[in-house]
Design a protein around this motif. Sequence first.
Motif, mmCIF file in Angstrom:
data_model
loop_
_atom_site.group_PDB
_atom_site.id
_atom_site.type_symbol
_atom_site.label_atom_id
_atom_site.label_comp_id
_atom_site.label_asym_id
_atom_site.label_seq_id
_atom_site.Cartn_x
_atom_site.Cartn_y
_atom_site.Cartn_z
ATOM 1 N N ILE A 17 0.837 -1.202 0.000
ATOM 2 C CA ILE A 17 0.000 0.000 0.000
ATOM 3 C C ILE A 17 0.869 1.247 0.000
ATOM 4 O O ILE A 17 0.552 2.250 -0.660
ATOM 5 N N ASN A 18 1.983 1.202 0.735
ATOM 6 C CA ASN A 18 2.915 2.327 0.757
ATOM 7 C C ASN A 18 3.420 2.652 -0.644
ATOM 8 O O ASN A 18 3.477 3.817 -1.048
ATOM 9 N N ILE A 102 -6.519 16.645 0.535
ATOM 10 C CA ILE A 102 -7.121 16.275 1.821
ATOM 11 C C ILE A 102 -7.459 14.784 1.842
ATOM 12 O O ILE A 102 -7.197 14.082 2.827
ATOM 13 N N ILE A 103 -8.027 14.287 0.735
ATOM 14 C CA ILE A 103 -8.358 12.861 0.645
ATOM 15 C C ILE A 103 -7.098 12.013 0.764
ATOM 16 O O ILE A 103 -7.084 10.979 1.452
ATOM 17 N N TYR A 104 -6.014 12.453 0.111
ATOM 18 C CA TYR A 104 -4.754 11.701 0.163
ATOM 19 C C TYR A 104 -4.221 11.637 1.594
ATOM 20 O O TYR A 104 -3.783 10.576 2.055
ATOM 21 N N ALA A 108 -3.642 8.358 3.918
ATOM 22 C CA ALA A 108 -2.333 8.069 4.507
ATOM 23 C C ALA A 108 -2.454 7.831 6.017
ATOM 24 O O ALA A 108 -1.802 6.929 6.563
ATOM 25 N N ILE A 109 -3.302 8.616 6.677
ATOM 26 C CA ILE A 109 -3.508 8.448 8.125
ATOM 27 C C ILE A 109 -4.188 7.113 8.412
ATOM 28 O O ILE A 109 -3.805 6.384 9.340
ATOM 29 N N ILE A 110 -5.194 6.775 7.609
ATOM 30 C CA ILE A 110 -5.888 5.493 7.785
ATOM 31 C C ILE A 110 -4.924 4.332 7.593
ATOM 32 O O ILE A 110 -4.923 3.361 8.359
ATOM 33 N N VAL A 115 -3.133 -0.331 8.986
ATOM 34 C CA VAL A 115 -2.177 -1.331 8.484
ATOM 35 C C VAL A 115 -0.808 -0.995 9.062
ATOM 36 O O VAL A 115 -0.046 -0.225 8.480
ATOM 37 N N GLY A 116 -0.486 -1.562 10.193
ATOM 38 C CA GLY A 116 0.778 -1.261 10.861
ATOM 39 C C GLY A 116 1.975 -1.836 10.140
ATOM 40 O O GLY A 116 1.871 -2.831 9.407
ATOM 41 N N GLU A 117 3.120 -1.182 10.324
ATOM 42 C CA GLU A 117 4.365 -1.679 9.734
ATOM 43 C C GLU A 117 4.720 -3.028 10.350
ATOM 44 O O GLU A 117 4.615 -3.207 11.565
#
Length: 269
Positions: A17-18, A102-104, A108-110, A115-117
Amino acid sequence: MALFTDIKQLAHPYHLINLMMSLSFLITRYMPGLCELVFPAAQCGELSMWESEILFFMLVIIMFRSRKTGSRNMIAYISVFNMYAKVCNVLLWFSCDPLYGIIYIILAIIHFLVVGEPVYQGPEKVVYFQGKVLDEELQRDKHCIWLITFFTAWSPACSSLAPIFAKLSAEYSLDNLRFGKVDVGRYPEAAKHYHINDSSFSLQLPTISIFREGKEVERRPCLNAQAKFQKFYFTEDNIKAAFDLNNLYLECKKTLDAKKEKKEHIKSE
């Protein structure tokens, strides 16, 4: 073997995802059908001069930071790329439409929260200290030698070091040779106390220090003759060599064995 391990880690949803978020602007701009849904048709398939300059500047920053990072593995490089690429994507999306920006940011925050590293799941014998607690522990037991990692959660180099340091702790830990970590991002007073720059452009993240009798005797990275920090690659072999872990382990083991023999001798009498 190392390459296979890196590829396996990259298959984790966090990294996939990153990468998608890091390339989202370029993918959208150049993908037929998708581009027309987001941008005016005239803008599809090409970048403006300003957008090209932003991407070029990003590449320069990434190359500079990659050279300064304390790791040579693929995951570390890709993590550095993702970190700066996402910052550039925020600028690019905002320049097109503030709503897209803003959506991006929300996505990114979600991603960060949901989804933790991926973290190291193997054995470790690491004590996690909170700020001043480390100094108290060093003064409490001066017979113990400590290897301490100063790190931040957001640093790719620190993330790359984590499994290596954990593995070393499981291999070399003794009652009088212990391993610890301090998050100087959460406890900036510890960074100040141990003279570690915790900014995003710091060349001291991560830092490994060794303490004997409550005092620091060596650290990596360290200053050279010109008072500049020497680049140090935090590989397993480099850490073992820099701190002479094999001999340090034998020294501590010998001390423990001598104490054990002394106790047994006293009991026998």
